[in-house]
Scaffold this motif. Structure first.
Motif, mmCIF file in Angstrom:
data_model
loop_
_atom_site.group_PDB
_atom_site.id
_atom_site.type_symbol
_atom_site.label_atom_id
_atom_site.label_comp_id
_atom_site.label_asym_id
_atom_site.label_seq_id
_atom_site.Cartn_x
_atom_site.Cartn_y
_atom_site.Cartn_z
ATOM 1 N N VAL A 1 -6.288 -2.531 -0.697
ATOM 2 C CA VAL A 1 -5.803 -1.389 0.075
ATOM 3 C C VAL A 1 -6.178 -1.595 1.546
ATOM 4 C CG1 VAL A 1 -5.998 1.086 0.461
ATOM 5 C CG2 VAL A 1 -5.948 0.166 -1.872
ATOM 6 N N THR A 2 -5.166 -1.536 2.436
ATOM 7 C CA THR A 2 -5.415 -1.731 3.877
ATOM 8 C C THR A 2 -4.725 -0.681 4.728
ATOM 9 O OG1 THR A 2 -3.515 -3.229 4.030
ATOM 10 C CG2 THR A 2 -5.668 -4.240 3.610
ATOM 11 N N SER B 1 -10.228 5.559 -4.348
ATOM 12 C CA SER B 1 -9.806 4.161 -4.232
ATOM 13 C C SER B 1 -9.641 3.751 -2.775
ATOM 14 C CB SER B 1 -8.488 3.944 -4.975
ATOM 15 O OG SER B 1 -7.413 4.573 -4.284
ATOM 16 N N TYR B 2 -9.489 4.722 -1.905
ATOM 17 C CA TYR B 2 -9.361 4.446 -0.468
ATOM 18 C C TYR B 2 -10.714 4.568 0.237
ATOM 19 C CZ TYR B 2 -7.944 5.051 4.424
ATOM 20 O OH TYR B 2 -7.822 4.936 5.779
ATOM 21 N N TRP B 3 -11.519 5.537 -0.212
ATOM 22 C CA TRP B 3 -12.791 5.799 0.479
ATOM 23 C C TRP B 3 -13.884 4.800 0.075
ATOM 24 C CZ3 TRP B 3 -12.159 11.580 -1.088
ATOM 25 C CH2 TRP B 3 -11.258 12.201 -0.196
ATOM 26 N N TYR C 1 0.595 3.955 -3.120
ATOM 27 C CA TYR C 1 0.175 5.354 -3.024
ATOM 28 C C TYR C 1 1.341 6.332 -3.210
ATOM 29 C CZ TYR C 1 -4.591 4.205 -1.709
ATOM 30 O OH TYR C 1 -5.896 3.757 -1.724
ATOM 31 N N TRP D 1 0.327 7.748 5.946
ATOM 32 C CA TRP D 1 -0.058 8.734 4.927
ATOM 33 C C TRP D 1 0.948 9.887 4.889
ATOM 34 C CZ3 TRP D 1 -2.975 7.964 0.999
ATOM 35 C CH2 TRP D 1 -4.045 7.069 1.059
ATOM 36 N N TYR E 1 -4.102 2.443 6.991
ATOM 37 C CA TYR E 1 -5.014 3.217 7.835
ATOM 38 C C TYR E 1 -4.324 4.368 8.576
ATOM 39 C CZ TYR E 1 -8.153 -0.752 7.098
ATOM 40 O OH TYR E 1 -8.939 -1.708 6.532
ATOM 41 N N ARG F 1 -11.616 -0.415 -2.707
ATOM 42 C CA ARG F 1 -10.486 -0.653 -1.808
ATOM 43 C C ARG F 1 -10.176 -2.152 -1.752
ATOM 44 N NH1 ARG F 1 -11.126 0.871 4.441
ATOM 45 N NH2 ARG F 1 -11.380 2.970 3.553
ATOM 46 N N ASN G 1 0.812 -1.219 0.000
ATOM 47 C CA ASN G 1 0.000 0.000 0.000
ATOM 48 C C ASN G 1 0.844 1.268 0.000
ATOM 49 O OD1 ASN G 1 -2.844 -1.177 1.998
ATOM 50 N ND2 ASN G 1 -2.086 -1.773 -0.010
ATOM 51 N N THR H 1 -7.677 8.998 -6.840
ATOM 52 C CA THR H 1 -6.812 8.203 -5.959
ATOM 53 C C THR H 1 -7.441 8.031 -4.584
ATOM 54 O OG1 THR H 1 -4.854 9.026 -7.122
ATOM 55 C CG2 THR H 1 -4.509 8.037 -4.950
#
Length: 897
Positions: free
Chosen positions: A865-866, A853-855, A807, A873, A868, A860, A803, A850
């Motif tokens: 995607v994991t 893809s997380y929300w 990103y 970030w 958190y 996800r 991940n 982008t």
């Protein structure tokens, strides 16, 4: 002798031609004889060449190494059941094909346009009387009748004429109407000088006449041009060649890296199927799927931008080709000039001056001697110009209305600009008699009556001929004897002006107390007037801009050498010492010596040039590795327009044939529009290089990451679907925004790109590898930082590492768009890329996609995607920005572009 074997009909006496054609000048052919000849000679029409079918146009969209590379990647994806990858790549292929098909589809309609020139009736002598027949049924031996306003429908030998003049500018490039007669000519006379011939596709401007048809259909001069149009092959454009070359290099790079990674994985103990799937991911990562679409849309945007400036681009690749153009071969008549006859010179009493007739401003600008306008001789010139004239001219509400001989309307414009009225002259001096102009006498004279001044004789004509009818000359207010010495001086003055490119006429008058039957004698010379087809006012500045941009401008015309030289000097295209290359001295391209080639390469003006010689000139420049732009408006320009790298036709005065074969049409006929198009073409090529560098450096960074993880057997890797998602997010929108970047201010102060220069040269390949290496290092660095510093884990977490990798790479590529400015000495915040609003819009959309893809939970899960933690970030953002900073640093140090 067969009627189809008559060679050089202009050499023979017209009576001999009638005999050779087995026809009768008075009664023509019989209907039965015409029918028999039609079976032998065939229909009088232009045969179309082989057309390109709609299916073939569509197929052509798929024929390229790049599309083949995409197809292989899609095939491998389907083979290993990576359905989303395969469908996405296939969609890219078809979207690009559809855009290309609709934007580039231009059927080969040039032959249809040529055929339209013949879909009119013709008047011939059949069975002893004049009949109207379809022009397609004309045959050799037909006696053709033509008059003012008619189109000539076959090649014919003049046998009888009355003030007959034809406009042959579309065929020969000659701007002035050509006077016709029936006298034989030498064998080596050029096409534009065959004054006893009528040619298919030309127009009758004045008078009438009879002519014996000698050639029809494809045997005519127009047919010969049609054959050349069919045979002229247009090579692949520079952009097409460059993309093909780039695609082949990309194939070899991809194959080499796939083999290295595949072998390394097997040596590290990975399963065969796993390594095959990794190879698919590698192939997907290597291929910039967005390149075809972005390139097509960037060119299409350039087309739309040019269309707003009256430049209609018919072929996408022509937009970029303009940017590399380094020689423009341009016709004179109607392109550099206005295709109008205008008074340019006046001489009276030994005083001479060039003049500029300004109708919109309704004035005459005197170049050297303004005092001429107040002399009695000039008043007589105006009176003669208005009276000895059968044309008409009006100027109302800014609109010109004219009819008749172009030379005579030019005279009326001079009268109007002088503040006089031709109608008032004609009302005051009513016409009583006329001696019409003839090609034999070369003089026109009219007799007029005034209630207060008696009779007035007005005459104009060829200088030498009219002077022979003059016994006196007007000097000041006095009429003096016209001695042989004075006559010689006037003849020399006229000859000198004629050599400078002017068409000279003499004007004379005489007052008479009574009406005379034969009044063409004892005339008083008033003066001389010179005519010219004036240059377009905006052209000199455009030519200078072309020169500053390193573009050679060459005039190629069928006009007289002196006229061509005069116009070239007025436009700043040639100097007084520059020599004009005459068509009669031009050898066939295959027979050129080194000296001939050197002469052609140096010359800027070619005169009395026929269509085959125009074609040879384009071929010659192309052989010299030049990118050739050819402008023109006539049928005679069509073969060269098609052969040139970029054919540019005139939209207003251009014939339909020229417009059909050209790549670009100028709606306003303005040569200056070509400069705008070249500027846009250069900007497009710059932008193409920018987004190719962007796409390749982004995709190579994915390659390097996958290769590094495979070779060093790391515990994290990008999945094929993640790679496709990255490419879909970062390949299209930022690259397209780069394609819409405005041209740099100094773009027209540099030389054109060499046609041999690659889209990606050595400097740019170096930059691609440096950029991708930095992005790969910072991305992998983000993974290591998160693992070692934030989580301090003893065991790797493949999901988390994946991940962070996923990103960080996306955001690094999104920010990488700001590195695509290659202008030196400009602040980062003032570059054309940073100020491009489309770039900011693209970045905002990419970031939004982008984050979606997380929300979005289902998306996800599909992308695995994991991540958190806000600390993770933060690492993603910091290392993405670090990538931008490091690349800017190496650019600042001038280690790379």
């Amino acid at each position: 002798m067969s009627i189809n074997d008559i060679k050089e009909p202009w050499v023979k006496d017209h009576l001999t031609i009638i005999e050779d054609l087995h026809t009768n000048a008075e009664s023509g052919l019989s209907s039965s004889e015409a029918k028999e000849r039609l079976e032998v000679s065939g229909y009088n029409r232009i045969e179309a060449g082989k057309k390109t079918s709609l299916f073939q146009v569509l197929i052509n969209q798929f024929v390229s190494p790049f599309v083949l590379l995409l197809a292989i990647a899609a095939g491998l994806s389907f083979f290993f059941k990576e359905w989303l990858d395969g469908i996405a790549i296939t969609a890219v292929i078809f979207i690009n094909a559809v855009i290309g098909f609709f934007m580039e589809f231009q059927a080969e309609r040039s032959m249809e346009a040529l055929k339209k020139l013949t879909t009119i009736p013709a008047r011939v002598m059949r069975n002893g009387k004049r009949e109207e027949v379809p022009s397609e049924e004309l045959v050799p031996g037909d006696i053709l009748f033509v008059e003012a306003g008619d189109m000539v429908t076959a090649d014919a030998r003049v046998i009888q004429s009355s003030q007959l003049q034809t406009n042959e500018s579309a065929l020969t490039g000659e701007s002035l109407p050509v006077e016709k007669n029936s006298l034989p000519l030498p064998s080596n006379v050029q096409l534009a000088e065959r004054i006893n011939m009528l040619y298919k596709g030309t127009f009758v401007a004045l008078g009438n006449g009879y002519a014996a048809v000698v050639n029809t259909g494809m045997s005519t001069e127009l047919g010969a041009i049609a054959t050349m149009v069919q045979q002229a092959q247009q090579a692949a454009t520079p952009l097409e060649k460059k993309i093909q070359s780039f695609s082949k290099k990309l194939i070899w790079i991809t194959v080499a890296l796939v083999i290295i990674v595949f072998i390394a994985g097997l040596l590290n103990g990975h399963e065969l199927v796993t390594m095959l799937e990794t190879s698919i991911a590698l192939a997907v990562a290597a291929i910039p799927e967005g390149l075809p679409i972005v390139a097509t849309l960037a060119l299409a945007f350039g087309m739309l931008r040019m269309a707003r400036h009256n430049v209609i681009v018919k072929k996408l690749s022509a937009v970029e080709t303009l940017g590399g153009t380094n020689v423009i071969c341009t016709d004179k008549t109607g392109t550099l000039t206005q295709n109008k006859i205008q008074v340019s010179f006046v001489q009276v009493n030994g005083a001479a001056s060039g003049i500029d007739v300004d109708i919109p401003g309704i004035s005459i600008r005197w170049m050297e001697n303004e005092s001429i306008s107040g002399q009695p001789a000039f008043e007589h010139l105006l009176r003669i110009a208005a009276l000895c004239n059968t044309a008409s001219y009006e100027f109302e509400n800014g609109i010109e209305k004219e009819s008749g001989d172009p030379l005579e309307t030019g005279l009326l414009k001079m009268v109007y600009a002088s503040g006089k009225s031709a109608q008032e002259y004609r009302h005051q001096f009513s016409k009583a008699d006329e001696i019409p102009f003839s090609s034999e006498a070369k003089v026109m004279a009219t007799l007029h009556h005034s209630s207060s001044q008696g009779y007035y004789i007005a005459a104009k004509g060829a200088v030498e001929e009219l002077l022979s009818h003059c016994t006196s000359v007007l000097e000041g207010n006095n009429i003096v004897r016209f001695t042989e010495e004075k006559k010689k001086q006037w003849l020399i003055a006229a000859e000198n002006r004629a050599q400078s490119g002017l068409r000279m006429l003499a004007f004379a008058f005489r007052n008479s107390k009574e009406k005379e039957k034969d009044f063409l004698h004892h005339l008083t010379l008033a003066g001389l007037i010179g005519f010219i087809d004036p240059p377009r006012p905006e052209v000199p500045a455009a030519i200078q801009e072309c020169k500053s941009a390193g573009i050679k401008v060459v005039m190629i015309t069928g006009d007289h050498p002196a006229t061509a030289q005069n116009i070239a000097q007025r436009l700043g295209l040639a100097n007084q010492d520059d020599k004009v290359v005459h068509g009669s001295s031009m050898k066939h391209f295959k027979d050129l010596t080194d000296d001939d080639k050197a002469k052609w390469l140096k010359a800027t003006v070619f005169a009395r040039v026929n269509p085959q010689q125009k074609l040879d000139l384009v071929t010659f420049y192309q052989e010299k590795k030049m990118v050739v732009g050819m402008t023109g408006d006539g049928v005679n320009d069509a073969p060269a327009l098609k052969k040139a790298d970029i054919g540019i036709a005139m939209g207003l005065r251009g014939t339909q044939v020229a417009q059909e074969v050209a790549d670009i049409v100028l709606k306003d006929d303005a040569f200056s529009s070509i400069v705008l198009a070249i500027r846009q073409g250069r900007a497009i090529f710059d932008n193409i290089r920018k987004f190719v560098v962007f796409l390749m450096s982004c995709n190579l960074s994915e390659l390097l990451i996958i290769a590094t993880a495979s070779v060093f057997n790391l515990h994290f890797q990008l999945f094929p679907l993640q790679i496709l998602f990255i490419n879909l997010v970062t390949d299209v929108l930022p690259a397209l925004a780069l394609g819409l970047t405005k041209a740099a201010p100094h773009i027209m102060q540099r030389k054109p790109y060499s046609p041999n220069i690659a889209i990606i040269d050595k400097k740019r390949w170096t930059a691609i590898f440096v950029y991708s290496t930095i992005m790969s290092i910072t991305t992998i660095g983000a993974v290591l930082t998160s693992h070692e510093w934030l989580h301090n884990a003893e065991r790797w977490s493949p999901e988390l590492c994946n991940n962070i990798l996923f990103y960080t790479l996306i955001f690094s590529q999104i920010l990488h768009v700001f590195n695509m400015s290659f202008e030196k000495g400009i602040s980062f915040f003032k570059t054309e890329v940073f100020r491009n609003k489309y770039v900011w819009i693209a970045i905002a959309i990419c970031i939004l996609i982008t984050m979606l893809s997380y929300w979005i939970i289902p998306l996800r899960k599909v992308l695995d995607v994991t991540i958190y933690s806000w600390q993770d970030w933060t690492v993603v953002v910091v290392f993405s920005v670090l990538s931008l900073i490091l690349i800017q640093f190496v650019k600042k140090m001038k280690w790379v572009l």
